[in-house]
Design a protein around this motif. Sequence first.
Motif, PDB file in Angstrom:
ATOM      1  N   ASN A 201       0.809  -1.223   0.000  1.00  0.00           N
ATOM      2  CA  ASN A 201       0.000   0.000   0.000  1.00  0.00           C
ATOM      3  C   ASN A 201       0.842   1.273   0.000  1.00  0.00           C
ATOM      4  N   THR A 202       2.127   1.139  -0.153  1.00  0.00           N
ATOM      5  CA  THR A 202       3.067   2.259  -0.283  1.00  0.00           C
ATOM      6  C   THR A 202       3.095   3.162   0.940  1.00  0.00           C
ATOM      7  N   SER A 203       4.229   3.164   1.602  1.00  0.00           N
ATOM      8  CA  SER A 203       4.474   4.145   2.660  1.00  0.00           C
ATOM      9  C   SER A 203       5.445   5.199   2.140  1.00  0.00           C
ATOM     10  N   VAL A 204       6.741   4.899   2.186  1.00  0.00           N
ATOM     11  CA  VAL A 204       7.854   5.835   1.978  1.00  0.00           C
ATOM     12  C   VAL A 204       7.672   7.098   2.806  1.00  0.00           C
ATOM     13  N   ASN A 205       6.793   7.045   3.811  1.00  0.00           N
ATOM     14  CA  ASN A 205       6.471   8.221   4.613  1.00  0.00           C
ATOM     15  C   ASN A 205       5.892   7.776   5.951  1.00  0.00           C
ATOM     16  N   PRO A 206       6.697   7.781   7.017  1.00  0.00           N
ATOM     17  CA  PRO A 206       6.187   7.349   8.317  1.00  0.00           C
ATOM     18  C   PRO A 206       4.982   8.139   8.821  1.00  0.00           C
ATOM     19  N   ALA A 207       4.892   9.429   8.499  1.00  0.00           N
ATOM     20  CA  ALA A 207       3.749  10.222   8.962  1.00  0.00           C
ATOM     21  C   ALA A 207       2.458   9.736   8.322  1.00  0.00           C
ATOM     22  N   ARG A 208       2.517   9.401   7.042  1.00  0.00           N
ATOM     23  CA  ARG A 208       1.345   8.850   6.357  1.00  0.00           C
ATOM     24  C   ARG A 208       0.955   7.515   6.968  1.00  0.00           C
ATOM     25  N   SER A 209       1.954   6.684   7.291  1.00  0.00           N
ATOM     26  CA  SER A 209       1.681   5.368   7.852  1.00  0.00           C
ATOM     27  C   SER A 209       1.051   5.467   9.238  1.00  0.00           C
ATOM     28  N   ILE A 210       1.561   6.362  10.061  1.00  0.00           N
ATOM     29  CA  ILE A 210       0.990   6.564  11.402  1.00  0.00           C
ATOM     30  C   ILE A 210      -0.452   7.045  11.299  1.00  0.00           C
ATOM     31  N   ALA A 211      -0.681   8.027  10.419  1.00  0.00           N
ATOM     32  CA  ALA A 211      -2.008   8.629  10.302  1.00  0.00           C
ATOM     33  C   ALA A 211      -3.071   7.595   9.961  1.00  0.00           C
ATOM     34  N   ALA A 212      -2.747   6.652   9.078  1.00  0.00           N
ATOM     35  CA  ALA A 212      -3.722   5.623   8.708  1.00  0.00           C
ATOM     36  C   ALA A 212      -3.818   4.525   9.759  1.00  0.00           C
ATOM     37  N   ALA A 213      -2.669   4.110  10.293  1.00  0.00           N
ATOM     38  CA  ALA A 213      -2.649   2.954  11.194  1.00  0.00           C
ATOM     39  C   ALA A 213      -3.411   3.193  12.488  1.00  0.00           C
ATOM     40  N   ILE A 214      -3.445   4.425  12.982  1.00  0.00           N
ATOM     41  CA  ILE A 214      -4.129   4.674  14.254  1.00  0.00           C
ATOM     42  C   ILE A 214      -5.629   4.406  14.152  1.00  0.00           C
ATOM     43  N   TYR A 215      -6.153   4.404  12.926  1.00  0.00           N
ATOM     44  CA  TYR A 215      -7.569   4.073  12.723  1.00  0.00           C
ATOM     45  C   TYR A 215      -7.750   2.735  12.012  1.00  0.00           C
ATOM     46  N   GLY A 216      -6.641   2.036  11.781  1.00  0.00           N
ATOM     47  CA  GLY A 216      -6.716   0.780  11.047  1.00  0.00           C
ATOM     48  C   GLY A 216      -6.802  -0.457  11.908  1.00  0.00           C
ATOM     49  N   GLY A 217      -6.739  -0.299  13.217  1.00  0.00           N
ATOM     50  CA  GLY A 217      -6.882  -1.446  14.100  1.00  0.00           C
ATOM     51  C   GLY A 217      -5.557  -2.008  14.582  1.00  0.00           C
ATOM     52  N   GLY A 218      -5.646  -3.002  15.451  1.00  0.00           N
ATOM     53  CA  GLY A 218      -4.473  -3.552  16.123  1.00  0.00           C
ATOM     54  C   GLY A 218      -3.447  -4.158  15.194  1.00  0.00           C
ATOM     55  N   GLU A 219      -3.880  -4.875  14.166  1.00  0.00           N
ATOM     56  CA  GLU A 219      -2.926  -5.508  13.259  1.00  0.00           C
ATOM     57  C   GLU A 219      -2.159  -4.463  12.447  1.00  0.00           C
ATOM     58  N   SER A 220      -2.834  -3.406  12.046  1.00  0.00           N
ATOM     59  CA  SER A 220      -2.149  -2.327  11.330  1.00  0.00           C
ATOM     60  C   SER A 220      -1.104  -1.674  12.218  1.00  0.00           C
ATOM     61  N   LEU A 221      -1.432  -1.462  13.480  1.00  0.00           N
ATOM     62  CA  LEU A 221      -0.477  -0.875  14.420  1.00  0.00           C
ATOM     63  C   LEU A 221       0.678  -1.829  14.693  1.00  0.00           C
ATOM     64  N   ALA A 222       0.397  -3.135  14.731  1.00  0.00           N
ATOM     65  CA  ALA A 222       1.449  -4.117  14.989  1.00  0.00           C
ATOM     66  C   ALA A 222       2.473  -4.148  13.861  1.00  0.00           C
ATOM     67  N   GLN A 223       2.055  -3.859  12.634  1.00  0.00           N
ATOM     68  CA  GLN A 223       2.963  -3.877  11.490  1.00  0.00           C
ATOM     69  C   GLN A 223       3.571  -2.499  11.197  1.00  0.00           C
ATOM     70  N   LEU A 224       3.163  -1.508  11.944  1.00  0.00           N
ATOM     71  CA  LEU A 224       3.585  -0.132  11.666  1.00  0.00           C
ATOM     72  C   LEU A 224       5.095   0.054  11.746  1.00  0.00           C
ATOM     73  N   TRP A 225       5.765  -0.697  12.606  1.00  0.00           N
ATOM     74  CA  TRP A 225       7.190  -0.472  12.846  1.00  0.00           C
ATOM     75  C   TRP A 225       8.021  -0.553  11.559  1.00  0.00           C
ATOM     76  N   VAL A 226       7.637  -1.439  10.648  1.00  0.00           N
ATOM     77  CA  VAL A 226       8.378  -1.556   9.384  1.00  0.00           C
ATOM     78  C   VAL A 226       8.329  -0.244   8.616  1.00  0.00           C
ATOM     79  N   PHE A 227       7.200   0.435   8.667  1.00  0.00           N
ATOM     80  CA  PHE A 227       6.999   1.642   7.882  1.00  0.00           C
ATOM     81  C   PHE A 227       7.453   2.902   8.616  1.00  0.00           C
ATOM     82  N   LEU A 228       7.941   2.706   9.833  1.00  0.00           N
ATOM     83  CA  LEU A 228       8.639   3.769  10.551  1.00  0.00           C
ATOM     84  C   LEU A 228      10.149   3.640  10.362  1.00  0.00           C
ATOM     85  N   VAL A 229      10.643   2.415  10.446  1.00  0.00           N
ATOM     86  CA  VAL A 229      12.087   2.176  10.447  1.00  0.00           C
ATOM     87  C   VAL A 229      12.688   2.233   9.048  1.00  0.00           C
ATOM     88  N   PHE A 230      12.112   1.514   8.099  1.00  0.00           N
ATOM     89  CA  PHE A 230      12.827   1.288   6.841  1.00  0.00           C
ATOM     90  C   PHE A 230      12.755   2.441   5.837  1.00  0.00           C
TER      91      PHE A 230
END
Length: 252
Positions: A201-230
């Motif tokens: 779903n394309t990140s290349v942007n941790p702020a975009r990933s955080i913004a969606a994941a906080i409303y995407g549920g527990g599994e989205s938040l659990a996978q968020l770290w990849v889209f913050l780190v890499f």
Amino acid sequence: MSESVSTTEKPSLGAKLAAEGFGTFLLVFGGVGTALFASNHFTDPGANSAVYVAVALAFGLTVLVGVYAFGPISGGHFNPAVTVGAAAAGRIPWRDVAPYIIAQVVGGVIASTALVLIGLFGPDKWLQTAQDAGFASNGWDSHSPGGFGMMSAIIIEVILTGIFVMVILGSTHATRGTANAGIAIGLTLTLIHLISIPVDNTSVNPARSIAAAIYGGGESLAQLWVFLVFPIVGALIVGYAYKALFDGTTKA
């Protein structure tokens, strides 16, 4: 009679942070909003009819517009990875990185919250269905549109964030840059989405990933770290590499 303004005056840090916040709001509201409203992929779990081109263009257009609107104030990053890459390349001082990132994350979260408020008054169960489907969050395995695994997401985020930062650094260079930098940057982000929406779903942007994941549920938040780190890893590699490879000068 108004006082003349010195041409050496620069925007204050407050003005830069406001620009980054508004620009990131625009990116998330436009890009994630298109993913949610224009495609049933995120409102109908398991559907395979996402409007990939529309979403890719939405992200590219929001950055293009944002660069021209806010770039002269803050540099038009709207992305923590871009900010880190710019600092690594010596374009901005490291002391500005944390404030920039905070402003970007806040702007993105306000945008996704606005999308949730719109959804509250949408069709019956639209918001709940969108959240159950991940709210356009980034992810792998069952959260990947194409079923790609975690290593696929890691590799593509490093590579594509690096490409994005490389284009930004090159097109906005103080002496070799172009007045059309916004077009190059926007089209690059469009291309990036065309490549990687099916993967994660394309990140290349941790702020975009955080913004969606906080409303995407527990599994989205659990996978968020990849889209913050890499994305940050890719940006750091290219930021330092660009400075070493392309910023060397010689006397005529």
